[in-house]
Write an enzyme that holds these catalytic residues in place. Structure first.
Site, PDB file in Angstrom:
ATOM      1  CG  ASP A 140      -0.259  -0.281   2.522  1.00  0.00           C
ATOM      2  OD1 ASP A 140       0.902   0.126   2.699  1.00  0.00           O
ATOM      3  OD2 ASP A 140      -0.891  -0.929   3.385  1.00  0.00           O
ATOM      4  CG  HIS A 155       4.477  -9.792  -0.512  1.00  0.00           C
ATOM      5  ND1 HIS A 155       3.604 -10.064   0.516  1.00  0.00           N
ATOM      6  CD2 HIS A 155       5.394 -10.794  -0.509  1.00  0.00           C
ATOM      7  CE1 HIS A 155       3.963 -11.188   1.115  1.00  0.00           C
ATOM      8  NE2 HIS A 155       5.047 -11.652   0.510  1.00  0.00           N
ATOM      9  CB  CYS A 163       6.047  -4.072 -19.409  1.00  0.00           C
ATOM     10  SG  CYS A 163       5.843  -4.970 -20.978  1.00  0.00           S
ATOM     11  CB  SER A 255       2.656 -10.188  10.051  1.00  0.00           C
ATOM     12  OG  SER A 255       2.742 -11.355   9.247  1.00  0.00           O
TER      13      SER A 255
END
Length: 284
Positions: A140, A155, A163, A255
């Protein structure tokens, strides 16, 4: 490396300015603060000289972004929707069209989310020399917005687009402008929201949505994040392994450590705070 018993520590934080979603919608129930555990955390941080912090989705729910696994309020508890798989996104133009249509509608809200007190505190620790390195599972960009620089986005980040053919990266907002130009008359009403800001649309709404290709080579575009079924870049994994070895203490915030590639690094090697479900990278 110093070790400390696993503890649960949850704190209500101020409503972030600019959030469009009631923060309480995505915050799981939590017990009152335990003063002894607060003191334990303070001692742990005070004694740390090279503190590595690992954050997950629980750190961003206070900013109005839901997670997966939190009881009653996580995505899995609220809907039967499941994350998009990497192989499906790569193989199917129809799935990419559906993903980008929803992402286009949800982007203005998702991109407007602001850091909360947890993000700002970690950034201040970095400026004070207390935080050695920050690793986040979240996509985010809230740590970056808060000013963190000694940061690895494990991540990836939804604010970048990649691309799949030539690998060129572009800002997500630039792609939003291209979407708007191609779909000037397209309209869709959202049906619910997902953890990464995507919204739920019907197949009829998606069918006429136009998706641009890479401006450089014409290849398909993908958010620069690790979808489910994909793997984290090996160089990034090795880099984080080195930072973990160099640290003298580890603090895990927000987490559940249920992501297989993450939990072996941390296990019981530090303190874990406010455990919760991981955030989403995308939905199919």
């Amino acid at each position: 490396m110093r070790m400390s018993p696993l503890c649960s520590f949850t704190r209500r934080l101020p409503h972030p300015r600019g959030s469009h979603t009631a923060v309480s919608t995505f915050i799981p129930p939590c017990p009152p603060l335990d003063p002894e555990k607060v003191k334990e955390l303070q001692r742990f941080i005070l004694l740390s000289k090279r503190l590595l912090v690992m954050t997950g989705a629980g750190v961003s729910t206070e900013s109005g972004i839901p997670d997966y696994r939190s009881e009653k309020v996580g995505l899995y508890a609220r809907t039967d929707r499941r994350p998009i798989q990497h192989v499906d996104f790569v193989r199917s133009a129809k799935i990419r069209q559906r993903y980008w249509a929803r992402n286009f509608v949800g982007w203005p809200q998702f991109s407007s989310h602001q850091p909360n007190a947890a993000h700002l505190t970690l950034s201040s620790w970095e400026r004070l020399g207390k935080l050695y390195w920050l690793v986040t599972q979240n996509v985010d960009a809230l740590h970056t917005k808060a000013g963190s620089r000694r940061l690895t986005e494990l991540h990836g980040c939804m604010h970048r687009v990649l691309c799949l053919h030539c690998g060129v990266q572009t800002p997500r907002q630039a792609l939003q402008d291209r979407f708007e130009a191609l779909n000037a008359t397209w309209e869709a009403k959202a049906h619910g929201v997902a953890p990464d800001g995507d919204v739920f649309l019907t197949e009829d709404q998606v069918r006429s949505f136009q998706v641009p290709s890479c401006a450089k080579c014409g290849g398909p575009l993908k958010p620069d994040v690790v979808f489910f079924g994909d793997t984290v870049n090996h160089d990034k994994v090795d880099f984080v392994h080195m930072r973990v070895k160099e640290a003298d203490a580890i603090l895990v915030v927000g987490s559940s450590l249920q992501v297989p590639c993450v939990s072996p690094w941390f296990g019981q090697r530090g303190i874990c705070l406010s455990t919760g479900g991981e955030s989403s990278q995308g939905f199919g």
